[in-house]
Design a protein around this motif. Structure first.
Motif, PDB file in Angstrom:
ATOM      1  N   TYR A 276      19.526   7.341   4.563  1.00  0.00           N
ATOM      2  CA  TYR A 276      18.858   8.648   4.096  1.00  0.00           C
ATOM      3  C   TYR A 276      19.046  10.075   4.603  1.00  0.00           C
ATOM      4  CZ  TYR A 276      16.270   4.362   3.235  1.00  0.00           C
ATOM      5  OH  TYR A 276      15.808   3.064   2.959  1.00  0.00           O
ATOM      6  N   SER A 277      20.083  10.026   5.391  1.00  0.00           N
ATOM      7  CA  SER A 277      20.396  11.151   5.824  1.00  0.00           C
ATOM      8  C   SER A 277      21.802  11.738   5.287  1.00  0.00           C
ATOM      9  CB  SER A 277      20.897  11.166   7.487  1.00  0.00           C
ATOM     10  OG  SER A 277      21.374   9.820   7.816  1.00  0.00           O
ATOM     11  N   ARG A 278      22.168  13.087   5.417  1.00  0.00           N
ATOM     12  CA  ARG A 278      23.213  13.694   4.737  1.00  0.00           C
ATOM     13  C   ARG A 278      24.401  13.657   5.775  1.00  0.00           C
ATOM     14  NH1 ARG A 278      22.324  17.827  -0.065  1.00  0.00           N
ATOM     15  NH2 ARG A 278      24.600  17.505  -0.225  1.00  0.00           N
ATOM     16  N   ASN A 279      25.382  13.353   5.336  1.00  0.00           N
ATOM     17  CA  ASN A 279      26.927  13.512   5.886  1.00  0.00           C
ATOM     18  C   ASN A 279      27.382  14.885   5.869  1.00  0.00           C
ATOM     19  OD1 ASN A 279      29.085  13.064   7.741  1.00  0.00           O
ATOM     20  ND2 ASN A 279      29.944  11.586   6.359  1.00  0.00           N
ATOM     21  N   ASP A 280      26.668  15.857   6.339  1.00  0.00           N
ATOM     22  CA  ASP A 280      27.270  17.232   6.117  1.00  0.00           C
ATOM     23  C   ASP A 280      26.961  18.219   7.251  1.00  0.00           C
ATOM     24  OD1 ASP A 280      27.351  20.039   5.562  1.00  0.00           O
ATOM     25  OD2 ASP A 280      26.860  19.707   3.457  1.00  0.00           O
ATOM     26  N   MET A 281      27.785  18.712   7.964  1.00  0.00           N
ATOM     27  CA  MET A 281      27.426  19.372   9.344  1.00  0.00           C
ATOM     28  C   MET A 281      26.381  20.682   9.066  1.00  0.00           C
ATOM     29  SD  MET A 281      30.418  21.368  11.507  1.00  0.00           S
ATOM     30  CE  MET A 281      29.855  22.677  12.616  1.00  0.00           C
TER      31      MET A 281
ATOM     32  N   ARG B 243      30.509  15.250  14.644  1.00  0.00           N
ATOM     33  CA  ARG B 243      31.562  14.332  14.580  1.00  0.00           C
ATOM     34  C   ARG B 243      31.060  13.075  14.732  1.00  0.00           C
ATOM     35  NH1 ARG B 243      35.563  18.346  17.643  1.00  0.00           N
ATOM     36  NH2 ARG B 243      36.400  19.288  15.922  1.00  0.00           N
ATOM     37  N   LEU B 244      29.874  13.057  15.628  1.00  0.00           N
ATOM     38  CA  LEU B 244      29.404  11.681  15.953  1.00  0.00           C
ATOM     39  C   LEU B 244      28.503  11.057  14.842  1.00  0.00           C
ATOM     40  CD1 LEU B 244      27.816  12.529  19.638  1.00  0.00           C
ATOM     41  CD2 LEU B 244      29.852  11.228  19.187  1.00  0.00           C
ATOM     42  N   VAL B 245      27.836  11.998  14.130  1.00  0.00           N
ATOM     43  CA  VAL B 245      27.167  11.812  13.127  1.00  0.00           C
ATOM     44  C   VAL B 245      27.882  11.242  11.885  1.00  0.00           C
ATOM     45  CG1 VAL B 245      25.498  12.646  11.330  1.00  0.00           C
ATOM     46  CG2 VAL B 245      25.119  12.807  13.531  1.00  0.00           C
ATOM     47  N   GLU B 246      29.129  12.264  11.845  1.00  0.00           N
ATOM     48  CA  GLU B 246      30.152  11.814  10.652  1.00  0.00           C
ATOM     49  C   GLU B 246      30.605  10.315  10.824  1.00  0.00           C
ATOM     50  OE1 GLU B 246      33.382  14.748   8.745  1.00  0.00           O
ATOM     51  OE2 GLU B 246      33.786  14.202  10.827  1.00  0.00           O
ATOM     52  N   ARG B 247      30.887  10.058  12.007  1.00  0.00           N
ATOM     53  CA  ARG B 247      31.743   8.811  12.265  1.00  0.00           C
ATOM     54  C   ARG B 247      30.697   7.571  12.088  1.00  0.00           C
ATOM     55  NH1 ARG B 247      36.442   8.564  15.342  1.00  0.00           N
ATOM     56  NH2 ARG B 247      36.518   6.744  17.049  1.00  0.00           N
ATOM     57  N   LEU B 248      29.538   7.839  12.685  1.00  0.00           N
ATOM     58  CA  LEU B 248      28.444   6.923  12.370  1.00  0.00           C
ATOM     59  C   LEU B 248      28.081   6.626  10.868  1.00  0.00           C
ATOM     60  CD1 LEU B 248      26.452   4.712  13.729  1.00  0.00           C
ATOM     61  CD2 LEU B 248      24.823   6.751  14.412  1.00  0.00           C
TER      62      LEU B 248
ATOM     63  N   GLU C 198      29.877   7.397   8.269  1.00  0.00           N
ATOM     64  CA  GLU C 198      30.853   6.644   7.634  1.00  0.00           C
ATOM     65  C   GLU C 198      30.811   4.966   7.867  1.00  0.00           C
ATOM     66  OE1 GLU C 198      33.667  10.761   7.442  1.00  0.00           O
ATOM     67  OE2 GLU C 198      34.234   9.098   8.531  1.00  0.00           O
ATOM     68  N   GLY C 199      30.965   4.902   9.111  1.00  0.00           N
ATOM     69  CA  GLY C 199      30.477   3.554   9.595  1.00  0.00           C
ATOM     70  C   GLY C 199      29.455   2.783   8.659  1.00  0.00           C
ATOM     71  N   ALA C 200      28.366   3.454   8.807  1.00  0.00           N
ATOM     72  CA  ALA C 200      27.274   2.880   8.103  1.00  0.00           C
ATOM     73  C   ALA C 200      27.402   2.682   6.489  1.00  0.00           C
ATOM     74  CB  ALA C 200      26.016   3.457   8.524  1.00  0.00           C
ATOM     75  N   GLU C 201      28.169   3.648   6.080  1.00  0.00           N
ATOM     76  CA  GLU C 201      28.386   3.663   4.544  1.00  0.00           C
ATOM     77  C   GLU C 201      29.116   2.305   4.139  1.00  0.00           C
ATOM     78  OE1 GLU C 201      30.095   7.423   3.745  1.00  0.00           O
ATOM     79  OE2 GLU C 201      28.411   8.550   3.993  1.00  0.00           O
ATOM     80  N   ASP C 202      29.887   2.040   5.019  1.00  0.00           N
ATOM     81  CA  ASP C 202      30.985   0.624   4.874  1.00  0.00           C
ATOM     82  C   ASP C 202      30.091  -0.366   4.605  1.00  0.00           C
ATOM     83  OD1 ASP C 202      33.347   2.319   4.402  1.00  0.00           O
ATOM     84  OD2 ASP C 202      33.988   2.111   6.177  1.00  0.00           O
ATOM     85  N   ILE C 203      28.861  -0.432   5.130  1.00  0.00           N
ATOM     86  CA  ILE C 203      28.144  -1.618   5.268  1.00  0.00           C
ATOM     87  C   ILE C 203      27.367  -2.073   4.210  1.00  0.00           C
ATOM     88  CG2 ILE C 203      26.453  -3.197   6.708  1.00  0.00           C
ATOM     89  CD1 ILE C 203      27.599  -1.450   9.259  1.00  0.00           C
ATOM     90  N   LYS C 204      27.344  -2.748   3.151  1.00  0.00           N
ATOM     91  CA  LYS C 204      26.931  -2.809   1.770  1.00  0.00           C
ATOM     92  C   LYS C 204      25.437  -2.989   1.978  1.00  0.00           C
ATOM     93  CE  LYS C 204      27.619  -7.602   0.257  1.00  0.00           C
ATOM     94  NZ  LYS C 204      27.749  -8.328   1.621  1.00  0.00           N
TER      95      LYS C 204
END
Lengths: 383, 383
Positions: free
Chosen positions: B296-301, B278-283, B285-291
């Protein structure tokens, strides 16, 4: 409980060892040398402080020549296997621990080295002239223990180092027994390589130790891995201390070891030596009065690092040690103590010995209780 | 301070780790297996308990097949060097740490082994069919990390183990990243050898680690010395765990590691995995919003063990990490992370990456603060 097994590990440690380790754990323990953030830097500084403190203790001028290990055994393996090559001749003493003998015997089998074990008297004392006569054209290394873990006999380290230097042979000192109560001076004793545990006389925690290599001597890495340096390379960095310090260090342990060394500096190494001597002297004298006792250690401050080794005639060492523990709460160690040839030397191969090893925190009262226990045990023996 | 360097070492540890280590130190820490007295036996029991707890965690039935080491690097060196022989072929992945690659490259030079590194996609993911095709007649070992320490990518360990078993090749799992939050089952995953650190996901202290060797597999000793067993012999005992456990163990550290493993058992490994996800997912998503951010990491549990790896376009990773530390008190790590070929794979060889690695004790609020910091940093970048 009376703890007289300080040659295995000192117990207890100074309060500052416990409290600083706990503080390190709770306040700042990150991975030293593995990041630029505040905790990593603070951890790195703590390790650097410990390197400096230990170098001060051993009179080592370049702190980069000291690497931390998990114990003296690892340090000895790194030095012995990283230094010796096929065909080399190594000279050592009959009082060495298996942490020296087993790596040597492994190399003898694996790559072919030649091992000479010096003759000695029944206490394990060697003759320097005999040492010098043993040096041959292919002799590359002399290894000696600072003092025996079986009977405490202190080796003439300065003379050994001097002889090695005169003959252009490297000298490796195993300071496992004695560091912390016998001064070890890398310069004065012509020490080229040094191995030490952190958890014995240096009063640090289990899980610590280290080594020193004189500048100019190349030791091949035994353990390869991440060093936080040359991170882009598949090959180990070739400089000290990184070449011999792969993987995450035991930072809290190293912090504890640093506090142990500081404790020794504060109390004074000679005061510790004198305290241990007085305890050994009293215990020796008490044991000498018991006619059933055979003693294998010397009652001499300059020839004993803090061990009384004895047997009761005709009684198994393990039985004596067992009774001391169960009936009197006195912790000793019986057996071979991982030093088989010491027992050949002392003629205790069949029996082993009971070892009483004193530390900083033992008291005269504890020694007196121990003597009383030995007298009682003697009175129960029927021949 | 926000600590996001848990892939280097977890911080803090559970309270019980600190308190039990301190209790061990103060109340009973003697030398386990080196004496018959009450403290030595109590220390030995504590080590045996830890062995049992870890074997429970990894589903290892014979606790004697687990040895303690100072870190995962030592464990990997013991296993790799003790198993491989001249002419052997070993297959590994591009995401391995230098604790795997440096021992392999050293053996390649010293005794002559053949190393194949599997192709992978830009995240480091491998193809099992490609692995199977890479197996040759002289292939004796497959080594894989459980997950990458650079971008957290999780390897298909069960499939790798299955393929290795089908082809009669041994499988060594480096569980340095992931043990403690990803279930590791020695049986189900066909693991023949396992290396793990104590101080990362297992929540133990620095200075701890260990290895497992399946019964029947012979590993030559890397470190020879006193084992408290076969004390009369100059040769190393040939049985586990003694053959691989020379010298005094880090008893307080092992006690701490045992408490870390118990903590994980109490909380539940799946709950820890979910929390980190959950922490990784939030981080993420937050980072993805910054253009300006490249991820380099995957957002997948199921494909990330707890790491967000990123760069800001055109800005040095070390600079970002520095600002995060100095201006925001956020601890991350920048650079190569001792895994050079991972950066070849991710095309970050020139830049390195900034690594945010979460742990049990990080909170959503800390992640939100980190996202806010990343946004502010982005706003200051002028292209």
């Amino acid at each position: 409980m009376i703890y007289l097994d300080n040659a295995a590990t000192t117990y207890p440690k100074p309060e500052r060892v416990y409290s600083e380790m706990d503080r390190c754990h709770r306040e700042y323990c990150a991975n030293p040398g593995r990041g630029g953030h505040v905790l990593s830097i603070r951890s790195g500084q703590a390790v650097a402080n410990a390197r400096e403190e230990l170098c001060g203790l051993f009179n080592i001028s370049n702190t980069m020549q000291l690497s931390f290990t998990k114990n003296a055994t690892e340090a000895l393996n790194i030095l012995i296997k990283g230094y010796l090559a096929e065909g080399d001749h190594v000279i050592t003493t009959a009082m060495e621990h298996n942490s020296v003998m087993r790596p040597l015997k492994a190399l003898e089998k694996e790559i072919g080295i030649e091992i000479s074990v010096l003759k000695s008297n029944e206490y394990g004392e060697i003759d320097i002239e005999d040492l010098e006569r043993s040096i041959k054209s292919n002799t590359t290394l002399i290894i000696s223990t600072l003092s025996s873990n079986v009977n405490g006999i202190i080796m003439p380290v300065k003379e050994i180092g001097g002889a090695a230097r005169r003959h252009g042979v490297a000298f490796l000192l195993d300071a496992s027994q004695g560091a912390g109560s016998i001064g070890v001076d890398a310069e004065e004793m012509c020490i080229d390589m040094l191995a030490f545990p952190g958890h014995k006389g240096l009063m640090g925690p289990c899980g610590t130790g280290g080594l020193y290599v004189r500048e100019g001597i190349k030791i091949a890495a035994l353990i390869h891995g991440g060093t936080g340096s040359n991170s882009e390379s598949f090959y180990q960095p070739d400089y000290m201390p990184d070449i011999l310090e792969s993987g995450t260090l035991n930072t809290p342990g190293i912090v504890g070891l640093c506090e142990g060394a500081r404790y020794i500096r504060d109390i004074g190494i000679d005061n510790i030596r004198m305290h241990k001597h007085r305890l050994v002297e009293r215990l020796h004298e008490g044991a000498e009065d018991i006619k059933q006792v055979i003693l294998y250690s010397r009652n001499d401050m300059y020839k004993n690092s803090g061990i009384v080794a004895l047997n009761f005639k005709g009684v198994a060492a393990s039985e004596v040690s067992y009774v001391l523990d169960k009936a009197y709460g006195i912790c000793t160690r019986a057996g071979m103590h991982c030093s088989p040839s010491a027992h050949r030397t002392m003629d205790t191969w069949e029996t082993g010995t009971v070892r009483f090893s004193v530390g900083c925190f033992n008291t005269m009262e504890e020694v007196d209780s121990t003597i009383k226990a030995l007298r009682e045990i003697a009175s129960t023996i029927k021949y």
